[in-house]
Design a protein around this motif. Structure first.
Motif, PDB file in Angstrom:
ATOM      1  N   LYS A 142       0.881  -1.225   0.199  1.00  0.00           N
ATOM      2  CA  LYS A 142      -0.030   0.124   0.003  1.00  0.00           C
ATOM      3  C   LYS A 142       0.768   1.207   0.190  1.00  0.00           C
ATOM      4  O   LYS A 142       1.662   1.338   1.014  1.00  0.00           O
ATOM      5  N   ARG A 143       0.864   2.110  -1.172  1.00  0.00           N
ATOM      6  CA  ARG A 143       1.899   3.203  -1.122  1.00  0.00           C
ATOM      7  C   ARG A 143       1.528   4.306  -0.160  1.00  0.00           C
ATOM      8  O   ARG A 143       0.241   4.319   0.442  1.00  0.00           O
ATOM      9  N   SER A 144       2.598   4.814   0.309  1.00  0.00           N
ATOM     10  CA  SER A 144       2.332   5.886   1.377  1.00  0.00           C
ATOM     11  C   SER A 144       1.254   6.891   0.931  1.00  0.00           C
ATOM     12  O   SER A 144       1.162   7.184  -0.468  1.00  0.00           O
TER      13      SER A 144
ATOM     14  N   ARG B 139       3.309  11.945  -3.706  1.00  0.00           N
ATOM     15  CA  ARG B 139       2.633  12.759  -4.750  1.00  0.00           C
ATOM     16  C   ARG B 139       1.805  12.174  -5.937  1.00  0.00           C
ATOM     17  O   ARG B 139       0.834  12.398  -6.310  1.00  0.00           O
ATOM     18  N   HIS B 140       2.317  10.983  -6.274  1.00  0.00           N
ATOM     19  CA  HIS B 140       1.889  10.153  -7.378  1.00  0.00           C
ATOM     20  C   HIS B 140       1.073   8.856  -6.975  1.00  0.00           C
ATOM     21  O   HIS B 140       1.849   8.052  -6.158  1.00  0.00           O
ATOM     22  N   HIS B 141      -0.224   8.554  -7.140  1.00  0.00           N
ATOM     23  CA  HIS B 141      -0.848   7.282  -6.717  1.00  0.00           C
ATOM     24  C   HIS B 141      -0.735   7.209  -4.885  1.00  0.00           C
ATOM     25  O   HIS B 141      -0.535   6.038  -4.543  1.00  0.00           O
ATOM     26  N   PRO B 142      -1.026   8.165  -4.305  1.00  0.00           N
ATOM     27  CA  PRO B 142      -0.894   8.107  -2.706  1.00  0.00           C
ATOM     28  C   PRO B 142      -1.973   7.046  -2.350  1.00  0.00           C
ATOM     29  O   PRO B 142      -3.215   7.080  -2.783  1.00  0.00           O
ATOM     30  N   GLY B 143      -1.621   6.085  -1.534  1.00  0.00           N
ATOM     31  CA  GLY B 143      -2.428   5.157  -0.785  1.00  0.00           C
ATOM     32  C   GLY B 143      -3.168   3.884  -1.769  1.00  0.00           C
ATOM     33  O   GLY B 143      -3.995   3.022  -1.290  1.00  0.00           O
TER      34      GLY B 143
ATOM     35  N   VAL C 107      10.618  -2.872   0.010  1.00  0.00           N
ATOM     36  CA  VAL C 107      10.128  -3.845   0.869  1.00  0.00           C
ATOM     37  C   VAL C 107      11.207  -4.772   1.689  1.00  0.00           C
ATOM     38  O   VAL C 107      10.740  -5.646   2.427  1.00  0.00           O
ATOM     39  N   GLY C 108      12.619  -4.361   1.420  1.00  0.00           N
ATOM     40  CA  GLY C 108      13.629  -5.021   2.017  1.00  0.00           C
ATOM     41  C   GLY C 108      13.691  -6.448   1.489  1.00  0.00           C
ATOM     42  O   GLY C 108      14.211  -7.261   2.405  1.00  0.00           O
TER      43      GLY C 108
ATOM     44  N   PRO D 265       9.660   3.872   4.705  1.00  0.00           N
ATOM     45  CA  PRO D 265       8.747   4.799   5.187  1.00  0.00           C
ATOM     46  C   PRO D 265       8.181   5.927   4.305  1.00  0.00           C
ATOM     47  O   PRO D 265       7.018   6.314   4.169  1.00  0.00           O
ATOM     48  N   GLY D 266       9.276   6.288   3.486  1.00  0.00           N
ATOM     49  CA  GLY D 266       8.703   7.427   2.480  1.00  0.00           C
ATOM     50  C   GLY D 266       7.824   6.899   1.302  1.00  0.00           C
ATOM     51  O   GLY D 266       7.268   7.658   0.615  1.00  0.00           O
ATOM     52  N   GLU D 267       7.721   5.701   0.945  1.00  0.00           N
ATOM     53  CA  GLU D 267       7.047   5.050  -0.109  1.00  0.00           C
ATOM     54  C   GLU D 267       6.032   4.146   0.259  1.00  0.00           C
ATOM     55  O   GLU D 267       5.113   4.198  -0.547  1.00  0.00           O
ATOM     56  N   VAL D 268       6.240   3.403   1.366  1.00  0.00           N
ATOM     57  CA  VAL D 268       4.965   2.355   1.534  1.00  0.00           C
ATOM     58  C   VAL D 268       4.651   2.470   2.866  1.00  0.00           C
ATOM     59  O   VAL D 268       5.600   2.309   3.996  1.00  0.00           O
TER      60      VAL D 268
END
Length: 197
Positions: free
Chosen positions: A56-58, A62-66, A93-94, A133-136
């Motif tokens: 689930k995107r952060s 700016r693009h496609h949040p959530g 995701v590591g 954290p900044g993306e996911v």
């Protein structure tokens, strides 16, 4: 279904897909330039069979949040789709180095945002995801059987840039999987269905 059985079902030619598949009235420019991107479609062993890892995107992006998405992103210079997908999965995701066994490339998918996305299907060893954290915001997985069930998909629509746009969605519990992610998964379901028939 094993990864090998899925691979056998997918071993047939298939056309590329597009966010415009359900919108035949849209006329696309013939000489448009698309940016290359890749996503990893990670298959995990789980209770009851294979599962597909999704993010689930952060909500701060700016693009496609959530939105629900596969790990992935733009190619870096000189990268293959496989290298780009694995690098992005490691960042988002590591995913540990060596944890993924590449199975195949799925048909390319064109997005409304101007990307030519190559989905890379891989069998992935179980690992403890670490969301970037900044993306996911969240990492979760869904039974492959649910995603291969064409009856689980619905066609919905929403306004985009002043026009109604139709798209596939495949809801699962609290997760609303739609757009490019659902279209790529729907393509897999169609090919597996054809193989069963």
């Amino acid at each position: 279904m094993t990864p090998e059985a899925l691979l056998a079902a997918l071993d047939r030619p298939a056309p590329p897909s597009s966010d415009f598949d359900l919108n035949p009235d849209v006329v696309l420019p013939g000489r448009r330039v698309l940016r290359d991107a890749a996503v990893l479609v990670p298959l995990l062993e789980g209770d009851g069979g294979l599962r597909v890892l999704l993010t689930k995107r952060s909500s701060r992006l700016r693009h496609h949040p959530g939105q629900i998405a596969f790990p992935g992103g733009k190619h870096e210079p000189g990268e293959t789709p496989e290298a780009a997908a694995l690098r992005e999965a490691a960042e988002e995701v590591g995913l540990p180095a060596g944890a993924a066994r590449i199975l195949t490339r799925l048909p390319a998918h064109e997005t409304v945002t101007g990307f030519a996305v190559t989905p890379v299907l891989a069998h992935v060893a179980r690992f403890d995801p670490v969301p970037e954290p900044g993306e996911v915001d969240e990492v979760f997985d869904v039974p492959l059987a649910h995603l291969l069930d064409r009856g689980a998909y619905v066609v919905e629509r929403r306004r985009w840039r002043g026009e109604w746009r139709r798209y596939y969605a495949v809801p699962y519990g609290p997760y609303y999987i739609w757009g490019a992610t659902a279209r790529i998964l729907r393509g897999m379901a169609e090919r597996v269905d054809a193989d069963r028939g």
